[in-house]
Design a protein around this motif. Structure first.
Motif, PDB file in Angstrom:
ATOM      1  N   LEU A  94      30.749  46.454 -27.076  1.00 55.12           N
ATOM      2  CA  LEU A  94      30.778  45.700 -28.254  1.00 55.12           C
ATOM      3  C   LEU A  94      30.691  46.566 -29.507  1.00 55.12           C
ATOM      4  CD1 LEU A  94      28.908  42.533 -27.222  1.00 55.12           C
ATOM      5  CD2 LEU A  94      31.287  42.702 -27.251  1.00 55.12           C
ATOM      6  N   PRO A  95      31.825  47.052 -30.364  1.00 58.25           N
ATOM      7  CA  PRO A  95      31.605  48.118 -31.304  1.00 58.25           C
ATOM      8  C   PRO A  95      30.656  47.497 -32.349  1.00 58.25           C
ATOM      9  CG  PRO A  95      33.832  47.563 -30.839  1.00 58.25           C
ATOM     10  CD  PRO A  95      33.107  46.523 -30.019  1.00 58.25           C
ATOM     11  N   ASP A  96      30.457  46.395 -32.832  1.00 55.59           N
ATOM     12  CA  ASP A  96      29.538  46.057 -33.747  1.00 55.59           C
ATOM     13  C   ASP A  96      28.205  45.869 -33.290  1.00 55.59           C
ATOM     14  OD1 ASP A  96      30.455  43.673 -32.837  1.00 55.59           O
ATOM     15  OD2 ASP A  96      30.669  42.955 -35.104  1.00 55.59           O
TER      16      ASP A  96
ATOM     17  N   THR B 280      30.152  40.907 -32.368  1.00 51.23           N
ATOM     18  CA  THR B 280      31.450  40.013 -32.573  1.00 51.23           C
ATOM     19  C   THR B 280      31.812  39.637 -31.170  1.00 51.23           C
ATOM     20  OG1 THR B 280      32.104  40.904 -34.665  1.00 51.23           O
ATOM     21  CG2 THR B 280      33.763  39.756 -33.192  1.00 51.23           C
ATOM     22  N   GLN B 281      31.878  38.315 -30.810  1.00 47.81           N
ATOM     23  CA  GLN B 281      32.356  38.259 -29.521  1.00 47.81           C
ATOM     24  C   GLN B 281      33.312  36.746 -29.840  1.00 47.81           C
ATOM     25  OE1 GLN B 281      29.353  38.594 -26.182  1.00 47.81           O
ATOM     26  NE2 GLN B 281      28.024  38.398 -27.855  1.00 47.81           N
ATOM     27  N   GLY B 282      34.210  36.649 -28.790  1.00 47.81           N
ATOM     28  CA  GLY B 282      35.393  35.516 -28.880  1.00 47.81           C
ATOM     29  C   GLY B 282      35.845  35.380 -30.181  1.00 47.81           C
TER      30      GLY B 282
END
Length: 184
Positions: free
Chosen positions: A113-115, A139-141
């Motif tokens: 997850l880059p962020d 940030t997911q989904g």
């Protein structure tokens, strides 16, 4: 920890599954893990859906899990347990194991997850069972989320519980974490 990495992959697959909130059956109030060593309750609004079986080819064949989704709050709790097959026995409150699990989990999440941003880490003990809680954002989904991940192990079993809420639902996420930890 390679096994936590594989479990994290299953968690990511569950989150990216098309119909996260189209659950199969009402969730039981009580969730029991690690052979009953750690239990918690979720409100009936959470609906359970069994996660897809792991894959022996990538080392996740012994991983089982359930996703509990609340369609109203759009929050999710993923509970995944896997068997460690390397002959190592995990003590119920092993700081070295738990510290390594956290380090591996943070590294894997930072890559996936880059962020991803770790916010906090807590050491918890429940009836002699040690858990680590890692609070983070990512940030997911398709949206910003608040995440609280609980890592633990006992014997040859590893546990990952991930509570995920919308980033704008700070109060609701705190209540969800309280449900899992009993207020600890």
């Amino acid at each position: 920890m390679a096994t936590f990495t594989k479990t994290a992959v299953l968690l990511a697959l569950a989150l990216s599954a098309g119909s996260v909130f189209a659950a199969a059956k009402p969730a039981d109030q009580s969730i029991s893990t690690l052979g009953g060593k750690f239990t918690f309750n979720l409100p009936k609004a959470y609906v359970a859906d069994t996660l897809p079986a792991g894959n022996a080819a990538d080392g996740t064949g012994d991983t089982q899990g359930t996703m509990y989704a609340n369609p109203t709050t759009k929050s999710v709790v993923i509970v995944a347990e896997t068997v460690r097959n390397d002959g190592v026995t995990i003590k119920d409150n092993d700081p070295q194991f738990l510290d390594g699990a956290v380090a591996g989990f943070i590294k894997d999440q930072s890559t996936a997850l880059p962020d991803f941003k770790k916010q906090n880490e807590k050491k918890l003990t429940f009836k002699g069972l040690g858990l680590r809680q890692v609070d983070s954002t990512a940030t997911q989904g398709g949206g910003k989320t608040l995440n609280s991940t609980f890592l633990g192990g006992s014997g040859n079993h590893l546990l990952v519980i991930q509570a995920i809420s919308r980033a704008d639902d700070v109060k609701g996420h705190a209540e969800l974490v309280k449900q899992i930890t009993g207020g600890n």
